[in-house]
Scaffold this active site. Structure first.
Site, PDB file in Angstrom:
ATOM      1  N   SER A  11     -68.296  14.784 -47.086  1.00  0.00           N
ATOM      2  CA  SER A  11     -66.886  14.881 -47.435  1.00  0.00           C
ATOM      3  C   SER A  11     -66.633  16.242 -48.040  1.00  0.00           C
ATOM      4  CB  SER A  11     -66.468  13.780 -48.425  1.00  0.00           C
ATOM      5  OG  SER A  11     -67.003  14.015 -49.701  1.00  0.00           O
ATOM      6  N   CYS A  12     -65.464  16.767 -47.792  1.00  0.00           N
ATOM      7  CA  CYS A  12     -64.995  18.025 -48.364  1.00  0.00           C
ATOM      8  C   CYS A  12     -63.487  18.071 -48.147  1.00  0.00           C
ATOM      9  CB  CYS A  12     -65.629  19.249 -47.690  1.00  0.00           C
ATOM     10  SG  CYS A  12     -67.251  19.728 -48.315  1.00  0.00           S
ATOM     11  N   ASP A  13     -62.816  18.889 -48.924  1.00  0.00           N
ATOM     12  CA  ASP A  13     -61.378  19.058 -48.737  1.00  0.00           C
ATOM     13  C   ASP A  13     -61.010  20.507 -48.990  1.00  0.00           C
ATOM     14  OD1 ASP A  13     -60.061  16.161 -48.547  1.00  0.00           O
ATOM     15  OD2 ASP A  13     -61.702  16.072 -49.985  1.00  0.00           O
ATOM     16  N   GLU A  98     -65.824  22.577 -43.409  1.00  0.00           N
ATOM     17  CA  GLU A  98     -65.927  21.120 -43.517  1.00  0.00           C
ATOM     18  C   GLU A  98     -66.847  20.594 -42.426  1.00  0.00           C
ATOM     19  OE1 GLU A  98     -63.534  19.159 -45.481  1.00  0.00           O
ATOM     20  OE2 GLU A  98     -62.642  20.958 -46.323  1.00  0.00           O
ATOM     21  N   ASN A 193     -62.712  16.835 -43.028  1.00  0.00           N
ATOM     22  CA  ASN A 193     -63.744  16.164 -42.228  1.00  0.00           C
ATOM     23  C   ASN A 193     -63.228  15.439 -40.997  1.00  0.00           C
ATOM     24  OD1 ASN A 193     -64.927  15.583 -45.386  1.00  0.00           O
ATOM     25  ND2 ASN A 193     -66.179  16.732 -43.960  1.00  0.00           N
TER      26      ASN A 193
END
Length: 425
Positions: A11-13, A98, A193
């Site tokens: 996960s990443c944003d 991401e 993602n």
């Protein structure tokens, strides 16, 4: 898609806001780097450099051709690898990446990591568009692949990128060596993602549509929707979680449209209800970054880094590119050289203590803050005050209308890190 990916952490944003979504005439960039919970992220500066023709550069796994000149960069990176999760260069370009999975199988063979491409784009691109061209060219030439975490267990993925400068932003989404890019010139945008580019494609791999037809993913008739064509038909559960975070991030941006500033993005990166700020037994937000990119070229870009996990328990500290950047060893991890298990075959046979001084001090302080005791609350308040003071100083500098004096900012990042460590002790 291999079985090793199904339960892997991911996960990443990333966020960007451009006028008229921002309060002032500036572009705001932000990212949370969500990685294995015990991974250490360091903040490292590399000066501009000149190389002799024929030079090579050794990335995380492979060696590639070096360019004649590279730009100065500041990177927030997992300490075990060459590339970076996010960073900026001296020309005001910021990039974050991401993990993403598509119908194209991931490549577990060693090639360029998405994090290598982040660093290469920053070192070689003086604008967001130049950085985009650098990344897509290298992607087509060398491919992407290899283990993306410090573990013998295979964990590979494709990448999406948010590439930003003072004037515009680019969303770059990849599937193997194929890609599509979308230009953003106003408003706010986030990625999380998953593929988000649909029919509004500004540039693409020249064989993208032909390849999709050959694989039977697109009939060749009607409008070409990149996300629909390349996204997994039956995505894993974690991909649904990514969609929840993407939707939550989009809503948080929309609520602040027209008044977004650095503090807005910092608050979003700290938001746990949406899942954007992650703190679990397997994965957590190991580092965060927020950048202010004034559209007035006479003003400096300012980049804030935590260098520690969980932004809700961390301080954003400002960095500005100047002629003589002072090294900050307190946020640089130990260097194990040729003894590093990342450099030996087979790789990742043991793990090393990569904690830098600030990381260790932050671990102790976080335990106090989470104790529920009065001392913990006071420490957290002290951290917030420290960050607020730095933010106010930067805001005054950018809005005073006066001349920017680089001498006043020589030790800014160093001083903030040093002060934070002293508070913890």
């Amino acid at each position: 898609m291999t079985a090793s990916i199904v339960c892997a952490p991911s996960s990443c944003d990333c966020f960007v806001a451009l006028p008229p979504a921002t309060e002032r005439k500036e572009v705001i960039f932000g990212k949370n780097s969500d990685r294995p919970w015990d991974e250490v992220q360091e903040v490292v500066y590399f000066p501009a450099a000149v190389y002799v023709p024929g030079s090579k550069v050794e990335c995380t796994y492979i060696e590639i051709e070096q360019v004649e000149k590279t730009h100065a960069v500041i990177l927030s990176k997992p300490a075990w690898l060459w590339g970076a999760e996010m960073g900026a260069n001296s020309h005001g370009v910021c990039i974050g990446n991401e993990a993403v999975w598509t119908k194209e199988p991931v490549n577990e063979e060693e090639a360029l990591l998405g994090m290598d491409l982040v660093r290469l784009g920053l070192e070689r691109g003086s604008t967001a568009k130049e950085a985009l061209d650098v990344i897509t060219s290298l992607l087509e030439q060398y491919g992407q692949g290899g283990n993306c975490k410090e573990s013998p267990e295979a964990f590979s993925y494709h990448n999406t990128f948010l590439i930003v400068d003072r004037k515009e932003a680019w969303v770059l989404e990849t599937s193997g060596q194929y890609w599509a890019a979308q230009q953003i010139t106003e408003g706010a945008k986030n990625i999380s993602n998953q593929l988000t580019i649909t029919t509004e494609i500004s540039f693409e791999h020249p064989e993208l549509r032909n390849y999709a037809q050959r694989r039977g993913w697109w009939s060749g008739v009607g409008e070409f929707n990149f996300s629909k064509v390349f996204s997994l038909t039956n995505p894993a559960t974690r991909m649904e979680a990514a969609n929840v975070r993407y939707t939550g991030g989009k809503e948080l941006l929309c609520k602040q449209a027209g008044s977004i500033q650095a503090e807005t993005i910092m608050d979003i990166l700290r938001d746990k209800e949406s899942g954007i700020c992650v703190d679990s037994e397997t994965i957590c937000t190991t580092g965060s970054m927020v950048s202010i990119l004034p559209q007035d070229a006479g003003l400096p870009c300012v980049h804030f880094f935590t260098a520690t996990p969980d932004p809700s328990r961390s301080v954003f500290k400002p960095f500005i590119f100047i002629n003589d950047v002072m090294p900050v060893p307190m946020v640089i991890s130990p260097n194990y050289g040729d003894d590093d298990p990342v450099r030996k075959q087979p790789r990742f046979q043991r793990k090393l203590d990569r904690r830098h001084e600030l990381y260790q001090a932050h671990q102790q302080a976080r335990a106090v803050m989470e104790s529920g005791q009065e001392d913990g609350a006071k420490l957290h308040q002290t951290m917030q005050n420290l960050e607020r003071q730095a933010l106010n100083a930067i805001k005054n500098m950018l809005t005073s209308g006066g001349t920017f004096d680089p001498e006043e900012m020589t030790d800014l990042f160093f001083d903030c890190v040093d002060t934070e460590i002293k508070f913890y002790k």
